[in-house]
Motif scaffolding. Structure first.
Motif, PDB file in Angstrom:
ATOM      1  N   ARG A 132       0.830  -1.216   0.000  1.00 20.23           N
ATOM      2  CA  ARG A 132       0.000   0.000   0.000  1.00 20.23           C
ATOM      3  C   ARG A 132       0.862   1.263   0.000  1.00 20.23           C
ATOM      4  N   VAL A 177      -4.098  13.656   8.472  1.00 18.07           N
ATOM      5  CA  VAL A 177      -4.969  12.497   8.652  1.00 18.07           C
ATOM      6  C   VAL A 177      -5.172  12.230  10.141  1.00 18.07           C
ATOM      7  N   SER A 203      -4.048   4.465   7.623  1.00 19.08           N
ATOM      8  CA  SER A 203      -3.729   5.407   6.541  1.00 19.08           C
ATOM      9  C   SER A 203      -2.584   6.346   6.896  1.00 19.08           C
ATOM     10  N   GLY A 213       0.630   6.567   4.631  1.00 17.04           N
ATOM     11  CA  GLY A 213       1.002   7.871   4.084  1.00 17.04           C
ATOM     12  C   GLY A 213       2.444   8.239   4.374  1.00 17.04           C
ATOM     13  N   GLN A 256      -7.431  12.425   4.399  1.00 18.71           N
ATOM     14  CA  GLN A 256      -8.577  11.524   4.339  1.00 18.71           C
ATOM     15  C   GLN A 256      -9.754  12.355   3.855  1.00 18.71           C
ATOM     16  N   LEU A 269      -6.152   9.550   0.750  1.00 22.26           N
ATOM     17  CA  LEU A 269      -5.590   8.238   1.030  1.00 22.26           C
ATOM     18  C   LEU A 269      -6.628   7.126   1.038  1.00 22.26           C
ATOM     19  N   ASP A 270      -7.872   7.473   1.298  1.00 26.25           N
ATOM     20  CA  ASP A 270      -8.899   6.435   1.382  1.00 26.25           C
ATOM     21  C   ASP A 270      -9.653   6.226   0.071  1.00 26.25           C
TER      22      ASP A 270
END
Length: 192
Positions: A42, A65, A70, A74, A112, A129-130
């Motif tokens: 990821r 975030v 995440s 990140g 986010q 990021l999501d």
């Protein structure tokens, strides 16, 4: 051995651990978890996207975030792209966030989706990021970053009332982590 080298960058130490134990749990947050391989994949997807946007050594990338998987994806993704992260706490007042974004001149902002409404006006390219990373490759990106390149910039409270950025290179961060591991006999399994 790269896993304990003071001549490695932060993301390289992580990649070494992925090679050593890809199926071990690397990260747990609430009821979610990721193995080292899943976290690496990821972060790599994000790193490839960031590189497409011109992120490389000495390029600052802001990240705003909530604490989550995440957040770690990140931070690792930024480092793997060769960039340096600038953490922005979503609980900061809007004027402080605006100052930090303007002062750091980050060309990219990771966020986010739910936090988009709290962000002040800025000129950075936004990556959620999501929602924005599904179609990028998962292999480790090529990186030209060295231990002397920036890893992150932290803004302090500032004695004048204005936050001041403190720049930290990979070498300093790695030396600190290796020292902590040695002093406190950090082992593979630590539970919080």
């Amino acid at each position: 051995m790269l896993g304990h080298s003071q001549e490695a960058c932060l993301h390289q130490l992580f990649e070494f651990q992925v090679q050593q134990s890809p199926d071990a749990i690397a990260l747990v947050y609430q009821k979610q978890s990721l193995t080292y391989q899943e976290l690496n994949d990821r972060a790599n997807q994000l790193a490839h996207r960031l590189k497409q946007l011109g992120v490389g050594p000495e390029v600052l990338v802001a990240i705003c975030v909530e604490r989550s998987l995440s957040m770690v994806i990140g931070l690792l993704g930024i480092l793997k792209a060769g960039g340096a992260y600038v953490p922005l706490d979503p609980s900061y007042p809007p004027d402080r966030l605006a100052y930090m974004l303007e002062h750091s001149q980050t060309p990219v902002l990771l966020v986010q989706q739910a936090l988009l409404p709290i962000l002040p006006e800025h000129s950075a390219q936004v990556i959620c990021l999501d929602t924005d990373l599904d179609s990028t490759p998962a292999e480790n990106p090529q990186s030209d970053v060295t231990p002397d390149n920036l890893a992150y910039v932290i803004y302090t409270s500032g004695s004048t009332g204005k936050p001041k950025g403190v720049a930290i290179a990979h070498r300093g961060a790695v030396n600190t982590l290796l020292d902590i591991n040695q002093r406190f006999s950090v082992t593979r399994t630590i539970a919080f």
